[in-house]
Every structure is written in structure tokens, then in C-alpha cells.
Design an enzyme around this catalytic site. Sequence first.
Site, PDB file in Angstrom:
ATOM      1  N   ALA A  29       0.867  -1.193   0.000  1.00 52.66           N
ATOM      2  CA  ALA A  29       0.000   0.000   0.000  1.00 52.66           C
ATOM      3  C   ALA A  29       0.902   1.241   0.000  1.00 52.66           C
ATOM      4  O   ALA A  29       0.785   2.120   0.854  1.00 52.66           O
ATOM      5  CB  ALA A  29      -0.960   0.001   1.194  1.00 52.66           C
ATOM      6  N   HIS A  31       2.893   4.580  -0.379  1.00 54.01           N
ATOM      7  CA  HIS A  31       2.536   5.988  -0.506  1.00 54.01           C
ATOM      8  C   HIS A  31       3.825   6.790  -0.623  1.00 54.01           C
ATOM      9  O   HIS A  31       4.933   6.218  -0.650  1.00 54.01           O
ATOM     10  CB  HIS A  31       1.666   6.444   0.669  1.00 54.01           C
ATOM     11  N   GLY A  33       5.496   8.374   1.424  1.00 55.48           N
ATOM     12  CA  GLY A  33       6.486   8.108   2.476  1.00 55.48           C
ATOM     13  C   GLY A  33       7.401   6.961   2.066  1.00 55.48           C
ATOM     14  O   GLY A  33       8.634   7.056   2.153  1.00 55.48           O
ATOM     15  N   HIS A  34       6.795   5.851   1.580  1.00 57.62           N
ATOM     16  CA  HIS A  34       7.615   4.727   1.104  1.00 57.62           C
ATOM     17  C   HIS A  34       8.481   5.173  -0.070  1.00 57.62           C
ATOM     18  O   HIS A  34       9.641   4.802  -0.179  1.00 57.62           O
ATOM     19  CB  HIS A  34       6.730   3.578   0.607  1.00 57.62           C
ATOM     20  N   ASP A 147       7.973   5.403  12.465  1.00 56.65           N
ATOM     21  CA  ASP A 147       7.939   4.273  13.410  1.00 56.65           C
ATOM     22  C   ASP A 147       9.220   4.328  14.231  1.00 56.65           C
ATOM     23  O   ASP A 147      10.113   3.481  14.083  1.00 56.65           O
ATOM     24  CB  ASP A 147       7.813   2.958  12.638  1.00 56.65           C
ATOM     25  N   GLN A 150      10.178   1.303  16.414  1.00 55.72           N
ATOM     26  CA  GLN A 150      10.580   0.209  15.521  1.00 55.72           C
ATOM     27  C   GLN A 150      12.014   0.428  15.058  1.00 55.72           C
ATOM     28  O   GLN A 150      12.848  -0.486  15.087  1.00 55.72           O
ATOM     29  CB  GLN A 150       9.619   0.167  14.318  1.00 55.72           C
ATOM     30  N   LEU A 181       2.169  10.623   6.676  1.00 52.51           N
ATOM     31  CA  LEU A 181       1.603   9.625   5.756  1.00 52.51           C
ATOM     32  C   LEU A 181       1.694   8.232   6.372  1.00 52.51           C
ATOM     33  O   LEU A 181       2.675   7.883   7.014  1.00 52.51           O
ATOM     34  CB  LEU A 181       2.334   9.667   4.423  1.00 52.51           C
TER      35      LEU A 181
HETATM   36  O1  PAF Z   1       7.209  -0.682   8.962  1.00 53.00           O
HETATM   37  C1  PAF Z   1       6.735  -1.641   8.330  1.00 53.00           C
HETATM   38  O2  PAF Z   1       6.104  -1.487   7.282  1.00 53.00           O
HETATM   39  C2  PAF Z   1       6.923  -3.052   8.861  1.00 53.00           C
HETATM   40  O3  PAF Z   1       6.928  -3.071  10.244  1.00 53.00           O
HETATM   41  C3  PAF Z   1       8.195  -3.741   8.302  1.00 53.00           C
HETATM   42  C4  PAF Z   1       9.454  -3.027   8.748  1.00 53.00           C
HETATM   43  C5  PAF Z   1       8.127  -3.785   6.790  1.00 53.00           C
HETATM   44  C6  PAF Z   1       8.261  -5.170   8.823  1.00 53.00           C
HETATM   45  O4  PAF Z   1       7.141  -5.910   8.467  1.00 53.00           O
END
Ligand code: PAF
Length: 274
Positions: A29, A31, A33-34, A147, A150, A181
Amino acid sequence: MIIARTIDELQEAKRERKGSIGFVPTMGALHQGHLSLIQQARKENEHLIVSIFVNPTQFLEGEDLDSYPRKNEADTKICELAGVDILFMPNIDAMYEADELCIGAPAIRGYILEGEKRPGHFDGMLQVVMKLLNLSGATNAYFGKKDAQQLALITQMVRNYFMDVNIIPCEIVRDERGLALSSRNVYLQGDEKERALCLSRSLKRATKMVMAGELNVETIKREMFNVLKDADKVEYVAIVDRAFNALEEVEIGNTIILVAAWVGKPRLIDNIWI
Ligand code: PAF
């Protein structure tokens, strides 16, 4: 662009590639940001691998695993246009076996804030990121600061397990009104889009206070809760250092201010690094 759906296909696609490998793991999905991570990784590496895998082990019972937005066709186009060399889209069987060996999030920093609200989430996240980093053979792996916890835990995992990969933190991308986003923003309906802006507004307010010389964590958090009245439920407001230790006073250059709140269906998170 090569699309690899199995481990063998990925290894085959990687064979005989010399030079640095940039890697962007995602759950799809995609966006803007990615895309900003993908573009940065493209610039900084000779080869670029993106993965799309909605990892079941990081979703808790009752969370949105089944309804998590899946847009493989559009995502494939985005990756192709962005110059991705290998798109890795495994199925669950390729990634997991029964009775897996598991790694766990650290007992303290893995179980506060997001880890407290979503116990077990970080265990599953670290498990899949370990697999993906090993599979990709990444020189540089790119993760968004949105994140933040994370990112801190992945950085710790790489340090604790002596993994040979650079973790590159990337800036948060916001829409024109300041909303960070997220793939889950598609869940926002009607006035929720407007109300969701209170998260970034609370962070802006906190930043202004710090710039005006207010460093007391409790005072800043109180003011943030006032701004967050538009959310349906605030899960936490936290001010921690970059290693996620609690602070009494903001330390300029070493602080992250974080917020998590429900607005309608989605649970949103946002933060700012000070
Ligand atoms: O941030 C994310 O989209 C997920 O936590 C990741 C790092 C792809 C792991 O599934």
C-alpha cells in the site's frame, strides 16, 4: 524489474550483482512516504531491493491483518517507475515454518509505548526484519522515523546480533496539512481527516514550547493533551531520549516526542525528533 516470489527466485535475481545493495522493506500500500525511502535508497546504492510482505506475526489478535490495505498491482507499477531492481513479494509459506525459532524484543524498551499497547508486535516485527535483512543481503536498509520505536529496536537488533548492515533513518513525510503519511490513513472518514491533524498539531505545539525555552516534560505533555482533544482516544504522549529512556527535561539533539491516538477506525502514531 525482477519480481521474486520465492527465496530461490530472490537468490537467483541477486546472483552476480556486485556493489552495494539498498533495501526497503514494506508491507505494501505504498505511498509518498515509502517512495521517499525508495528514492533515497536508489540514489545511494548500486542495486535496489524492495519487499512487500504483510507480516502476520506482527499483528495482534483482533488487529487489521485481514483488512490491511493490499495494492500489489499499483505497488508493482510504483516500484517499476522508481527504478527498483528486485521486488520481493513472498507468500507466508516462503517466510515461515511451523515451530519457528523466535527472537524477542528487549524486555524494557520493547514493552513500553507501542510495545505496551501492542504486546508481541515488536517480537514479530523484529523476526521478519531479521529474515528480510538476511535474505536481501542489504548493505544499507532504509526505515522511516515515523515508526521511531521500531527503528530504535531494529538498530539495537543489528547491534546486538552483530549484523553487517547499515540502518538508515529517513525523515517523516507529511501531507500538505501536516498529517504524517501512513497506509492506515485510508481508513479516515469524513471529519476524521480534519481531527487527525491534532496529532501533528500537538507536536508542533511542543516544538514551539521547547523553542521558547520550556524543557519540562510534564508541562509540555499537559499542553499536548489539550491540543489532542480532537482525537477519540489518546493512547500515550511520551518524551524520551533517542534510545527510548524516559526524560524529565527535553535534551535538545537527543529527544523524541511521540504520540499515539485513535481517530475513528485507525490508530495513528506520529513523532518529532528534537
Ligand atoms: O514498517 C513496516 O512497514 C513493517 O513493520 C516492516 C518493517 C516492513 C516489517 O514488516
